[in-house]
Design an enzyme around this catalytic site. Structure first.
Site, short mmCIF file in Angstrom:
data_model
loop_
_atom_site.label_atom_id
_atom_site.label_comp_id
_atom_site.label_asym_id
_atom_site.label_seq_id
_atom_site.Cartn_x
_atom_site.Cartn_y
_atom_site.Cartn_z
N ARG A 174 58.51 55.76 83.74
CA ARG A 174 59.42 56.40 82.77
C ARG A 174 58.90 57.76 82.33
O ARG A 174 59.65 58.56 81.77
CB ARG A 174 59.55 55.51 81.52
CG ARG A 174 60.38 54.28 81.69
CD ARG A 174 60.20 53.34 80.51
NE ARG A 174 60.37 54.00 79.23
CZ ARG A 174 61.28 53.65 78.33
NH1 ARG A 174 62.11 52.68 78.59
NH2 ARG A 174 61.35 54.28 77.17
N ARG A 178 56.94 67.48 84.71
CA ARG A 178 57.78 68.65 84.99
C ARG A 178 56.93 69.86 85.37
O ARG A 178 55.89 70.08 84.77
CB ARG A 178 58.61 69.02 83.76
CG ARG A 178 59.57 67.96 83.30
CD ARG A 178 60.62 68.56 82.38
NE ARG A 178 61.37 67.49 81.76
CZ ARG A 178 61.24 67.13 80.50
NH1 ARG A 178 60.39 67.78 79.72
NH2 ARG A 178 61.95 66.15 79.99
N ARG A 251 53.95 42.62 72.28
CA ARG A 251 53.02 43.46 71.54
C ARG A 251 53.72 43.91 70.27
O ARG A 251 54.94 44.10 70.26
CB ARG A 251 52.61 44.69 72.37
CG ARG A 251 51.77 44.37 73.56
CD ARG A 251 50.37 43.93 73.21
NE ARG A 251 49.57 45.04 72.68
CZ ARG A 251 48.33 44.89 72.23
NH1 ARG A 251 47.76 43.69 72.23
NH2 ARG A 251 47.65 45.93 71.78
N ARG A 282 49.65 56.68 67.15
CA ARG A 282 50.51 57.81 66.80
C ARG A 282 50.48 58.07 65.31
O ARG A 282 50.25 57.16 64.51
CB ARG A 282 51.96 57.52 67.22
CG ARG A 282 52.20 57.67 68.70
CD ARG A 282 53.66 57.50 69.04
NE ARG A 282 54.01 56.10 69.22
CZ ARG A 282 55.02 55.68 69.98
NH1 ARG A 282 55.77 56.55 70.60
NH2 ARG A 282 55.29 54.40 70.09
N GLU A 302 50.57 54.63 63.22
CA GLU A 302 51.04 53.45 63.98
C GLU A 302 49.88 52.85 64.76
O GLU A 302 49.28 53.51 65.61
CB GLU A 302 52.15 53.88 64.94
CG GLU A 302 52.67 52.77 65.81
CD GLU A 302 53.57 53.28 66.92
OE1 GLU A 302 54.69 53.74 66.61
OE2 GLU A 302 53.15 53.26 68.10
N TYR A 350 63.02 45.72 76.83
CA TYR A 350 62.76 46.90 76.02
C TYR A 350 63.97 47.82 76.14
O TYR A 350 64.20 48.43 77.18
CB TYR A 350 61.49 47.63 76.47
CG TYR A 350 61.24 48.84 75.61
CD1 TYR A 350 60.77 48.69 74.31
CD2 TYR A 350 61.54 50.12 76.06
CE1 TYR A 350 60.58 49.79 73.48
CE2 TYR A 350 61.35 51.22 75.25
CZ TYR A 350 60.87 51.05 73.96
OH TYR A 350 60.70 52.14 73.15
N ASP A 352 66.27 51.09 74.73
CA ASP A 352 66.47 52.24 73.88
C ASP A 352 67.74 52.00 73.06
O ASP A 352 68.56 51.13 73.40
CB ASP A 352 66.62 53.52 74.72
CG ASP A 352 65.30 53.97 75.31
OD1 ASP A 352 64.25 53.78 74.65
OD2 ASP A 352 65.29 54.50 76.45
#
Length: 369
Positions: A174, A178, A251, A282, A302, A350, A352
């Site tokens: 994922r 670039r 998790r 994070r 987090e 999972y 989005d």
């Protein structure tokens, strides 16, 4: 004939349950939504602190390529132009994410895409990885050992609590790589944060629908099953079936929220800490999601969490063992009369946000046919 009080009892007021309830209420169906928490909206719930919308269960950035889904959420409130451009912090060294020409320049001083590609190719030529067998091999093949060691390995192992050689390769696929100077993490055409926070979306979805909070379906399952023609269940599928085939593994995350008496704590909404020594993964600074100018700021640290007994399950561990258990529960779910299973916990996927909404829209349309 036993006439039930409701057409649908919807267990869980997260995005799946709220979207399903919205569509059914629009169609004239009588719905009751129950949720064991003291608020609606599941994990997209926001709390207002110091006039800042704090993403209480971690950062949520809406993004999609589907214009119909973008239009769907925009009917409830306007979205801003927030673009997700996280920063990676490795022992005080800062790098742009996703991996792009800015990242490569900071690491190696490369200034052209050709130079960066040559650098990666030279780093991986001796590895001879053709078919990556695990996350480590996949990451090395993608970006080479420099980026892997500084920006992937330790962050990922903290997140999952496993060695990168034990994790499946698909997890890292994922991740965008670039060869342009573009710090936009997502490739999707539409992206932003709802102005005023995600609660506005949830309030819009649940308008006209009866909602009961602090209400646990499992505290009196027989009663709740008896008041509606159908149940929409968005909780853990293994819990619904009393863990008869064993518990599915997740998790989880732990959050520490702090108020700081400063206008700007870190200069960015999301900063990832990619070294092994930092215990959290994070730090979010919430005002930057909405370009806030408040005199104070609110941050959230987090932490990855293995024990989900008393915590919210976040990430399904989609390894062979868990997928084998899931198949057994899915067979039971297919036989369960008048129960619709939907959402990330009931489907053990999972998702989005746009994928959750799309799933709920598809299932509601199927019902209305």
């Amino acid at each position: 004939m036993n006439i039930k009080e409701y057409d649908y009892l919807i267990v869980g007021s997260g995005l799946f349950g709220a979207t399903f309830a919205h569509e059914m209420t629009k169609a004239g169906k009588k719905c009751l939504v129950i949720d064991k928490r003291d608020h609606a909206g599941g994990n997209i719930h926001c709390k207002k602190i110091e006039d800042i919308n704090v993403h209480w269960y971690g950062a949520h950035i809406f993004h999609t390529n589907d214009k119909s889904l973008w239009d769907y959420v925009n009917q409830f409130t306007e979205f801003n132009r927030y673009t997700n451009s996280p920063i990676a912090n490795y022992k005080g060294e800062l790098y742009n994410l996703p991996f792009n020409m800015n990242t490569f320049y900071k690491l190696w001083g490369t200034k052209t895409p050709e130079e960066a590609k040559e650098k990666i190719a030279k780093q991986i030529e001796h590895l001879k990885i053709t078919e990556p067998k695990n996350l480590e091999e996949q990451a090395l093949k993608l970006v080479g050992p420099d980026i892997y060691e500084k920006l992937i390995k330790h962050y990922t192992e903290k997140q999952w609590g496993k060695s990168a050689t034990e994790l499946p390769a698909f997890i890292i696929k994922r991740l965008p790589v670039r060869f342009t100077y573009d710090n936009n993490y997502f490739n999707d055409k539409y992206q932003g944060i709802p102005i005023g926070g995600y609660n506005k979306i949830v309030e819009g979805l649940l308008k006209g629908c009866e909602v009961k909070l602090n209400t646990d379906f499992f505290a009196d399952r027989n009663y709740w099953k008896g008041i509606a023609n159908k149940i929409v269940f968005t909780g853990k599928i293994d819990h619904y079936f009393d863990n008869c085939y064993g518990e599915l593994e997740y998790r989880s995350l732990k959050f520490e929220v702090e108020i700081h008496d400063t206008e700007n704590f870190q200069g960015n909404a999301v900063m990832n800490f990619t070294d092994a020594e930092t215990p959290f993964n994070r730090v979010y600074e919430h005002k930057h999601f909405e370009f806030g100018t408040q005199s104070k700021t609110v941050i959230t640290r987090e932490y990855p969490l293995k024990d989900v007994k008393n915590a919210e399950p976040y990430y399904p561990v989609n390894d062979e063992r868990n997928m084998a258990i899931l198949k057994q529960y899915q067979l039971l779910a297919e036989k369960e009369e008048n129960v619709i299973f939907g959402g990330r916990l009931a489907e053990y996927r999972y998702y989005d946000m746009h994928q959750v909404i799309a799933s709920a829209l598809i299932k509601s349309k199927t019902e209305l046919k």
